[in-house]
Design an enzyme around this catalytic site. Structure first.
Site, PDB file in Angstrom:
ATOM      1  N   GLU A  98       0.803  -1.223   0.000  1.00  0.00           N
ATOM      2  CA  GLU A  98       0.000   0.000   0.000  1.00  0.00           C
ATOM      3  C   GLU A  98       0.835   1.272   0.000  1.00  0.00           C
ATOM      4  OE1 GLU A  98      -3.121   0.465  -0.429  1.00  0.00           O
ATOM      5  OE2 GLU A  98      -3.765  -1.620  -0.391  1.00  0.00           O
ATOM      6  N   THR A  99       1.778   1.394   0.912  1.00  0.00           N
ATOM      7  CA  THR A  99       2.472   2.687   1.070  1.00  0.00           C
ATOM      8  C   THR A  99       3.972   2.572   1.342  1.00  0.00           C
ATOM      9  OG1 THR A  99       1.999   2.750   3.455  1.00  0.00           O
ATOM     10  CG2 THR A  99       0.375   3.775   1.983  1.00  0.00           C
TER      11      THR A  99
END
Length: 368
Positions: free
Chosen positions: A151-152
């Site tokens: 995701e990040t």
């Protein structure tokens, strides 16, 4: 020229993270689908004042006042300061010339040294919290680490768009596409949940940054998921998915648990390499993310696994065929179980779910 007529450019601090179809976000939560694309954006084109006196905004305000007891003046003030983002409207569109899906290219973006090394550091720094979440939710630490990494990159790329602007733009000015009505409804619901969450948590609506689709924090939760699944896992009395790795870890674990994660069960089984097994898998691959067959149905047709699986005990286990195409290469196949399906609640893409699992496994191996 008034400020409502003037288009401005506002600098962005980093790369924006995308979200295309409704993966977990189902909106299962996150609003990230077939594959996240990463877009470098140095400045954002905005239009201030667009929602200050807007028919759609007025109707939305009426609904929020009637259904949720909001103060009308407060909402009018908020939308008077929200801006239309032409950048958001542009980035939400699918690529104009979509390329062919490539599992090998997709995988190489996530199962690579930078992300693996960052995952090792994240695991080491949050070892006790990951162990607690694993015990409480039944979700392996490796899976939680895999999701946050995909995701990040463990909080490195959380997005730099004001969430109030992103969601207002997509709720009231979604670009003209065949699914515009459905997406408009989706983002209006997300906007409503965002405002409710801000009110309930006494959060400044202009202070929260996220992806251009409105996903928030280290695990990129959409507002609906933030309200339904996020937890205060560091015990400080507030949920902060942007600054608290503990809250992110606990929230991901809880999300997966509540979507049906089965503790101490596999995610996928490897397929044998013989042509017969591949042919059966190809015939059974229907693209559905949920188990539609039993293992018995596939093995009785002649499919073999490259795993030490007790076929008698597992015969009635529900499974799905995971197809992983790469242009000009033989399609790869795996057998997904219930836990693979649960990963697709975070993002419906088979590529995404398998990349999460394999990144987590790679980080675990690197931990030694």
């Amino acid at each position: 020229m008034t400020d409502t007529q003037r288009s401005l450019r506002r600098p962005l601090l980093g790369a924006a993270l995308s979200a295309a179809a409704l993966g977990l976000c189902g909106l299962s939560p996150n609003l990230l689908a077939a594959g996240k694309r990463r877009v470098s954006v140095r400045e954002e084109e905005i239009e201030p004042g667009r929602y200050r006196d807007n028919a759609q905004t007025r109707a939305f305000i009426d609904e929020m006042v009637t259904r949720h007891g909001f103060d009308r003046g407060t909402l009018e003030s908020w939308f008077g300061q929200a801006v239309y983002s032409a950048t958001v409207a542009r980035l939400i569109l699918p690529p104009t010339t979509p390329g062919r899906k490539s599992w090998r290219a997709y995988r190489s973006r996530f199962i690579e040294p930078i992300r693996i090394n960052a995952g090792v550091r994240f695991w080491q720094e949050n070892r006790d919290t990951l162990r607690r979440a694993e015990a409480e939710f039944g979700v392996p630490a490796s899976v939680i680490v895999g999701i946050i990494g995909v995701e990040t990159i463990y909080g490195r790329d959380m997005g730099t768009f004001r969430v109030i602007d992103s969601l207002s733009t997509l709720a009231f000015d979604y670009p003209s596409t065949p699914n515009r009505d459905a997406r408009t409804t989706l983002f209006r619901n997300q906007l409503a949940d965002y405002l409710l969450w801000c009110r309930d948590t006494r959060t400044d609506v202009f202070s929260v940054l996220g992806s251009y689709a409105g996903a928030i924090g280290i695990p990129q939760f959409m507002p609906t998921s933030l309200r339904e699944y996020a937890v205060d896992y560091d015990g400080n009395g507030r949920i902060d998915l942007r600054n608290s790795p503990a809250d992110a870890i606990g929230s991901v674990g809880r999300f997966l648990q509540l979507h049906g994660w089965e503790a101490n069960r596999p995610v996928v089984w490897r397929l044998a390499a013989d042509e017969g097994s591949r042919g059966i898998a190809a015939a059974a691959a229907d693209g559905e993310p949920w188990p539609t067959r039993t293992l018995n149905q596939l093995t009785r047709a002649g499919l073999k696994l490259d795993e030490p699986v007790d076929l008698v005990r597992e015969g009635e286990t529900g499974v799905l065929v995971v197809d992983l195409p790469t242009p000009d290469q033989p399609t790869e196949y795996m057998i997904g179980l219930r836990n693979f399906y649960v990963l697709t609640r975070y993002n419906r893409s088979f590529f995404y779910a398998l990349a999460v699992y394999q990144l987590g496994e790679a980080v675990k191996a690197a931990m030694g």
